[in-house]
Enzyme design. Structure first.
Site, PDB file in Angstrom:
ATOM      1  N   THR A 177      -8.275  10.162   7.872  1.00  0.00           N
ATOM      2  CA  THR A 177      -7.962   8.915   7.185  1.00  0.00           C
ATOM      3  C   THR A 177      -7.820   7.735   8.147  1.00  0.00           C
ATOM      4  O   THR A 177      -7.309   6.682   7.777  1.00  0.00           O
ATOM      5  CB  THR A 177      -6.661   9.057   6.382  1.00  0.00           C
ATOM      6  OG1 THR A 177      -5.594   9.399   7.292  1.00  0.00           O
ATOM      7  CG2 THR A 177      -6.780  10.143   5.322  1.00  0.00           C
ATOM      8  N   GLY A 191      -8.196   4.455  10.007  1.00  0.00           N
ATOM      9  CA  GLY A 191      -8.856   3.192   9.714  1.00  0.00           C
ATOM     10  C   GLY A 191      -8.845   2.769   8.263  1.00  0.00           C
ATOM     11  O   GLY A 191      -9.493   1.775   7.910  1.00  0.00           O
ATOM     12  N   THR A 192      -8.092   3.457   7.411  1.00  0.00           N
ATOM     13  CA  THR A 192      -8.101   3.092   5.990  1.00  0.00           C
ATOM     14  C   THR A 192      -7.526   1.696   5.755  1.00  0.00           C
ATOM     15  O   THR A 192      -8.047   0.931   4.941  1.00  0.00           O
ATOM     16  CB  THR A 192      -7.320   4.113   5.150  1.00  0.00           C
ATOM     17  OG1 THR A 192      -6.032   4.340   5.750  1.00  0.00           O
ATOM     18  CG2 THR A 192      -8.061   5.434   5.053  1.00  0.00           C
ATOM     19  N   GLY A 193      -6.449   1.342   6.466  1.00  0.00           N
ATOM     20  CA  GLY A 193      -5.856   0.023   6.282  1.00  0.00           C
ATOM     21  C   GLY A 193      -6.780  -1.088   6.728  1.00  0.00           C
ATOM     22  O   GLY A 193      -6.928  -2.110   6.042  1.00  0.00           O
ATOM     23  N   CYS A 194      -7.406  -0.900   7.877  1.00  0.00           N
ATOM     24  CA  CYS A 194      -8.374  -1.887   8.376  1.00  0.00           C
ATOM     25  C   CYS A 194      -9.534  -2.029   7.401  1.00  0.00           C
ATOM     26  O   CYS A 194      -9.984  -3.142   7.092  1.00  0.00           O
ATOM     27  CB  CYS A 194      -8.920  -1.458   9.738  1.00  0.00           C
ATOM     28  SG  CYS A 194      -7.688  -1.207  11.022  1.00  0.00           S
ATOM     29  N   LYS A 234       0.829  -1.208   0.000  1.00  0.00           N
ATOM     30  CA  LYS A 234       0.000   0.000   0.000  1.00  0.00           C
ATOM     31  C   LYS A 234       0.862   1.256   0.000  1.00  0.00           C
ATOM     32  O   LYS A 234       1.884   1.319   0.677  1.00  0.00           O
ATOM     33  CB  LYS A 234      -0.927   0.000   1.218  1.00  0.00           C
ATOM     34  CG  LYS A 234      -1.873  -1.193   1.271  1.00  0.00           C
ATOM     35  CD  LYS A 234      -2.748  -1.178   2.506  1.00  0.00           C
ATOM     36  CE  LYS A 234      -1.940  -1.330   3.779  1.00  0.00           C
ATOM     37  NZ  LYS A 234      -2.782  -1.533   4.977  1.00  0.00           N
TER      38      LYS A 234
END
Length: 273
Positions: free
Chosen positions: A215, A217-220, A182
């Site tokens: 932003t 929590g974008t990875g979760c 990512k």
């Protein structure tokens, strides 16, 4: 709605930490599952006291409690896909890996939460080693950010070419079926650009850039959306593409709450004016 209809609903499991602020962790995962009309189940690995300004406290769940949660869900309800987030320590990571194998959990999405987007290491070296050796090899896909990909590949990542080399190295050395590096922690025009490798094709995944400080929590959310799409029966690459689009749109409706970094708007269809 009859029992037969209910039982046909796709089920996904999140194995992750609880975010008291509701922006990341199992709270973000369950909202993402619900948006995709997937029944969400959970195994909580740790409880955090956090808000938009940061994390004040983290308490690990007993390993036995984590295992019991996973077994309770899988042995009764069953799951079509699962994702892992913050597993916190070596003991929990090892136990989760054992359960994935023993219960034959397929479509595993591993979000290797070990380094923040700013580069701060979140788990110790022993936990990282166990994640590399025991859990990632069981994954359908692993979704490291820039700094996590550096640790997993042993390479420095400063360019798009570096991201591609890291994805290939992780795939070759650690055994996950696919790797998505990512680009949220990258700079300039690489910010938000992701790189996919599945052993055959290298793909650059780009969407429109959304400028927002909110932003959290974008990875979760991305890993949960991949798991949701897999639970729905989608193939891995289309699942990643659709998950990326979902996160990008959710970012466009990010919630400006609290005094710090707010979360993405998971239910953006309800927020549209």
């Amino acid at each position: 709605m009859n029992a037969e209809t209910i039982s046909s609903v796709p089920v996904a499991l999140t194995i992750a930490g609880s975010d008291s602020g509701g922006g990341a962790g199992i709270q973000a995962d369950l909202r993402t599952f619900a948006f995709h009309c997937v029944h969400g189940t959970s195994a909580i690995t740790c409880v955090t006291a956090q808000n938009t300004l940061g994390v004040a406290r983290v308490d690990a769940m007993p390993v036995e409690a984590v295992v019991a949660q996973i077994q309770a869900v899988v042995e009764d309800i069953g799951v079509q896909a699962a994702k892992t987030g913050m597993l916190l320590n070596q003991e929990i990571i090892s136990a989760v890996a054992q359960q994935v194998e023993a219960l034959q959990i397929d479509n595993l999405v591993v979000d290797p939460v070990m380094v923040s987007r700013t580069g701060a290491q979140l788990i110790d070296d022993n936990a990282v080693k166990t994640l590399r050796e025991n859990l990632i090899p069981k994954a359908a896909i692993v979704t490291p950010n820039r700094y996590e990909a550096q640790i997993l590949s042993g390479l420095q990542i400063n360019s798009l070419d570096d991201m591609g080399k890291a994805a290939q190295t992780i795939h070759e050395n650690l055994g996950a079926k696919a790797v998505l590096v990512k680009g949220g922690g990258m700079q300039g025009n690489l910010r938000g650009v992701d790189v996919w490798f599945d052993g055959e094709k290298l793909e650059i995944l780009t969407t429109r850039l959304v400028e927002s400080k909110n932003t959290h929590g974008t990875g979760c959310t991305l890993s949960a959306a991949i798991a949701a799409n897999l639970a729905m029966g989608n193939d891995l690459w289309p699942a990643v593409q659709q998950a990326k689009e979902y996160v990008t749109t959710a970012l466009s409706y990010a919630l400006d709450i609290g005094k710090g970094q707010g979360p993405v708007g998971h239910f953006f269809s309800l927020l549209q004016n």
